[in-house]
Enzyme design. Sequence first.
Site, mmCIF file in Angstrom:
data_model
loop_
_atom_site.group_PDB
_atom_site.id
_atom_site.type_symbol
_atom_site.label_atom_id
_atom_site.label_comp_id
_atom_site.label_asym_id
_atom_site.label_seq_id
_atom_site.Cartn_x
_atom_site.Cartn_y
_atom_site.Cartn_z
ATOM 1 C CB CYS A 106 24.320 23.016 49.727
ATOM 2 S SG CYS A 106 26.017 23.337 50.216
ATOM 3 C CD GLU A 107 29.432 18.584 46.412
ATOM 4 O OE1 GLU A 107 30.646 18.819 46.305
ATOM 5 O OE2 GLU A 107 28.823 17.814 45.645
ATOM 6 C CG HIS A 108 30.228 22.509 50.084
ATOM 7 N ND1 HIS A 108 30.246 23.584 49.212
ATOM 8 C CD2 HIS A 108 31.018 21.561 49.527
ATOM 9 C CE1 HIS A 108 31.031 23.296 48.179
ATOM 10 N NE2 HIS A 108 31.507 22.081 48.348
ATOM 11 C CG HIS A 109 27.188 23.943 54.876
ATOM 12 N ND1 HIS A 109 27.687 24.699 53.845
ATOM 13 C CD2 HIS A 109 28.055 24.106 55.912
ATOM 14 C CE1 HIS A 109 28.796 25.311 54.228
ATOM 15 N NE2 HIS A 109 29.039 24.976 55.476
ATOM 16 C CD GLN A 147 22.924 28.252 41.390
ATOM 17 O OE1 GLN A 147 22.623 28.419 42.574
ATOM 18 N NE2 GLN A 147 22.738 29.191 40.487
ATOM 19 C CG HIS A 175 22.912 28.392 47.463
ATOM 20 N ND1 HIS A 175 23.651 27.273 47.150
ATOM 21 C CD2 HIS A 175 22.567 28.974 46.282
ATOM 22 C CE1 HIS A 175 23.751 27.192 45.826
ATOM 23 N NE2 HIS A 175 23.101 28.213 45.285
ATOM 24 C CB CYS A 177 24.600 26.401 52.970
ATOM 25 S SG CYS A 177 25.019 27.018 51.337
#
Length: 214
Positions: A106-109, A147, A175, A177
């Site tokens: 995941c690019e956010h976390h 995703q 996920h 995250c």
Amino acid sequence: MSVASVSALAFEPASHPVCDATAVLPWRRPTRAEAEAAVRTLIGWAGDDPRREGLRDTPSRVVRAYEEWFAGYAQEPAAILERTFGEVAGYDELVLLRDIPVESVCEHHMAAIRGVAHVAYLPSERVVGISKLARLVDAFGRRLQIQERLTAEVAEALEQTLRPRGVAVVIEAAHECMASRGVRKHGASLVTRRFTGVFEEPERRREVLVALAG
């Protein structure tokens, strides 16, 4: 070394000018040494001493792991699909590869995304080796992702390269995250879908979804 002393060590005044976070600088890929130094910084930030025996080699291990986890940046999806086959004895029905393992981040976390992808297409004239479908998922998956984008990128690559009558991509994944932090909901999975060409038609879409159900 105590947590307090590690924290004090981590926040010693820098010997170089402080970076201006608002400055727009050209992006460059950091060196391996810089990447390992960043891992040592994060270990210190977590509250441990990167110099202790058990953590001394961790930065180099993490960098080597990153080379595997993010190998997709070194792969060109179009090249993976470059070799196609036209001798299919007139076959023009659905081609479907189910349960392709998905491993992404995941690019956010920067937490793990794990699940399966189902990739289908309706050939027009040519087909591609089935292993290439799995490699295509890997090429996009082994990058920092969300995703929804991963699903669209796989479908778009097949659409542009094979020019089939239609493409269907369905991904179902969990996920970390969401499971290991935040709301901490285990067992939940996200389903994303992308349909192109004839699969945008309701009847054809139902056809591929029935096939996915086995």
